[in-house]
Scaffold this motif. Structure first.
Motif, short mmCIF file in Angstrom:
data_model
loop_
_atom_site.label_atom_id
_atom_site.label_comp_id
_atom_site.label_asym_id
_atom_site.label_seq_id
_atom_site.Cartn_x
_atom_site.Cartn_y
_atom_site.Cartn_z
N ARG A 186 -7.69 11.03 4.54
CA ARG A 186 -6.67 10.87 3.82
C ARG A 186 -6.19 9.42 3.81
N HIS A 187 -6.43 8.60 4.65
CA HIS A 187 -5.86 7.12 4.80
C HIS A 187 -7.18 6.27 4.07
N MET A 188 -8.33 6.81 3.74
CA MET A 188 -9.30 5.94 3.34
C MET A 188 -8.90 5.11 1.92
N GLU A 197 9.06 11.51 -0.05
CA GLU A 197 7.73 12.35 -0.17
C GLU A 197 6.89 12.10 1.23
N THR A 198 6.51 10.62 1.59
CA THR A 198 5.91 10.29 2.54
C THR A 198 6.54 10.48 3.76
N ALA A 199 7.69 10.31 3.82
CA ALA A 199 8.77 10.39 5.09
C ALA A 199 8.64 12.25 5.34
N ARG A 200 8.88 13.09 4.29
CA ARG A 200 8.85 14.39 4.39
C ARG A 200 7.68 14.93 5.06
N LYS A 201 6.49 14.35 4.67
CA LYS A 201 5.24 14.76 5.30
C LYS A 201 4.88 14.15 6.58
N GLN A 202 5.59 12.92 6.90
CA GLN A 202 5.33 12.54 8.23
C GLN A 202 6.27 13.41 9.17
N LEU A 248 4.21 22.46 10.98
CA LEU A 248 4.69 22.28 9.70
C LEU A 248 3.75 21.74 8.61
N TYR A 249 3.11 20.81 9.34
CA TYR A 249 2.22 19.96 8.34
C TYR A 249 0.84 20.85 7.75
N ILE A 250 0.37 21.56 8.92
CA ILE A 250 -0.77 22.44 8.73
C ILE A 250 -0.36 23.57 7.72
N ILE A 305 0.81 -1.01 0.26
CA ILE A 305 0.03 -0.06 -0.07
C ILE A 305 0.77 1.46 0.07
N PHE A 306 2.01 1.30 0.05
CA PHE A 306 2.96 2.36 0.27
C PHE A 306 3.65 2.44 -1.16
N PRO A 307 3.93 3.88 -1.45
CA PRO A 307 4.69 4.09 -2.82
C PRO A 307 6.34 3.35 -2.74
N ALA A 354 1.28 -4.09 11.97
CA ALA A 354 2.44 -3.74 11.04
C ALA A 354 2.92 -2.49 11.36
N TRP A 355 2.31 -1.35 11.22
CA TRP A 355 2.61 0.01 11.20
C TRP A 355 3.20 0.28 12.71
N LEU A 356 2.48 -0.29 13.96
CA LEU A 356 2.83 0.01 15.07
C LEU A 356 4.07 -0.73 15.61
C1 HEM Z 1 0.12 8.75 4.75
C2 HEM Z 1 -0.49 4.02 5.70
C3 HEM Z 1 -1.43 5.18 10.20
C4 HEM Z 1 0.29 9.69 9.27
C5 HEM Z 1 -0.24 7.28 4.48
C6 HEM Z 1 0.01 6.50 3.34
C7 HEM Z 1 -0.25 5.24 3.68
C8 HEM Z 1 -0.49 5.25 5.18
C9 HEM Z 1 -0.37 4.11 2.52
C10 HEM Z 1 -0.02 7.27 1.93
C11 HEM Z 1 1.57 7.13 1.83
C12 HEM Z 1 1.89 8.11 0.57
O1 HEM Z 1 1.01 7.94 -0.61
O2 HEM Z 1 2.78 9.09 0.35
C13 HEM Z 1 -0.79 4.01 7.21
C14 HEM Z 1 -1.04 2.59 7.81
C15 HEM Z 1 -1.46 2.94 9.02
C16 HEM Z 1 -1.12 4.39 9.23
C17 HEM Z 1 -1.24 1.22 7.12
C18 HEM Z 1 -1.95 1.77 10.21
C19 HEM Z 1 -2.51 2.31 11.10
C20 HEM Z 1 -0.92 6.27 10.50
C21 HEM Z 1 -0.98 7.20 11.88
C22 HEM Z 1 -0.37 8.20 11.51
C23 HEM Z 1 -0.13 8.53 10.22
C24 HEM Z 1 -1.20 6.46 13.11
C25 HEM Z 1 -0.32 9.40 12.31
C26 HEM Z 1 0.78 9.27 13.25
C27 HEM Z 1 0.35 9.58 7.96
C28 HEM Z 1 0.69 11.02 7.39
C29 HEM Z 1 0.69 10.78 5.96
C30 HEM Z 1 0.30 9.35 5.72
C31 HEM Z 1 0.73 12.25 8.00
C32 HEM Z 1 0.73 11.78 4.56
C33 HEM Z 1 -0.55 12.28 4.31
C34 HEM Z 1 -0.62 13.24 3.27
O3 HEM Z 1 -0.09 12.81 2.12
O4 HEM Z 1 -0.33 14.51 3.59
N1 HEM Z 1 -0.18 6.35 5.73
N2 HEM Z 1 -0.82 4.96 8.02
N3 HEM Z 1 -0.46 7.36 9.48
N4 HEM Z 1 0.09 8.70 7.04
FE1 HEM Z 1 -0.38 6.90 7.46
#
Ligand code: HEM
Length: 125
Positions: free
Chosen positions: A74-76, A43-48, A61-63, A36-38, A87-89
């Motif tokens: 955004r996760h839908m 870029e994902t890491a930069r946003k995180q 910074l994010y806002i 499910i990840f690119p 796995a994420w945890l």
């Molecule tokens: C983006 C998966 C939980 C924060 C994403 C993306 C995926 C993903 C697939 C898109 C990556 C990309 O296209 O660059 C998951 C999964 C989770 C999870 C499987 C398991 C529960 C979380 C949690 C947080 C979080 C707990 C917050 C601490 C973010 C942020 C983005 C992101 C900030 C970037 C959003 C954007 O595009 O602006 N995540 N995520 N995620 N996730 Fe998660």
């Protein structure tokens, strides 16, 4: 300490960088998360980094760049099952160790992220 001081208490931007690098190194190798990840997680890491900086009480910074996080929405597009939540945890627990985030912050951060991860689940297995 107070919630808003976590960012500075753990070491600010350098600590967030270490944590996020260690985290996506694991995500990019995890069989449950790879689908499910690119391929390129730069870029994902930069946003995180931006998101976790404000989540820990640092500058918003994010806002500033992306507006309200609306994380669940955004996760839908990505099927996040209980297995993927685990796995994420698991990746995050390893990253908190590798980045040497100290107690009590490590446990506190992990607990808050567990609640957020639960909120992100959007599919059955
Ligand atoms: C983006 C998966 C939980 C924060 C994403 C993306 C995926 C993903 C697939 C898109 C990556 C990309 O296209 O660059 C998951 C999964 C989770 C999870 C499987 C398991 C529960 C979380 C949690 C947080 C979080 C707990 C917050 C601490 C973010 C942020 C983005 C992101 C900030 C970037 C959003 C954007 O595009 O602006 N995540 N995520 N995620 N996730 Fe998660």
């Amino acid at each position: 300490y107070q919630q808003g001081n976590i960012y500075e208490a753990i070491g600010g931007a350098e600590a967030v960088d270490r944590l996020v690098e260690a985290f996506y190194k694991r995500v990019g190798q995890h069989p449950d998360l790879i689908p499910i990840f690119p391929d390129d997680l730069t870029e994902t890491a930069r946003k995180q980094k931006q998101f976790l900086t404000q989540f820990f009480g640092g500058p918003p910074l994010y806002i500033q760049e992306h507006g309200h996080p609306m994380l669940r929405a955004r996760h839908m597009p990505f099927p996040i099952t209980p297995t993927r939540r685990d796995a994420w945890l698991e990746c995050m627990a390893g990253a908190l160790e590798e980045a040497e985030i100290e107690e009590p912050y490590k446990t506190s951060i992990y607990e808050r992220l567990t609640m957020t991860a639960n909120h992100m689940m959007n599919r059955e297995e």
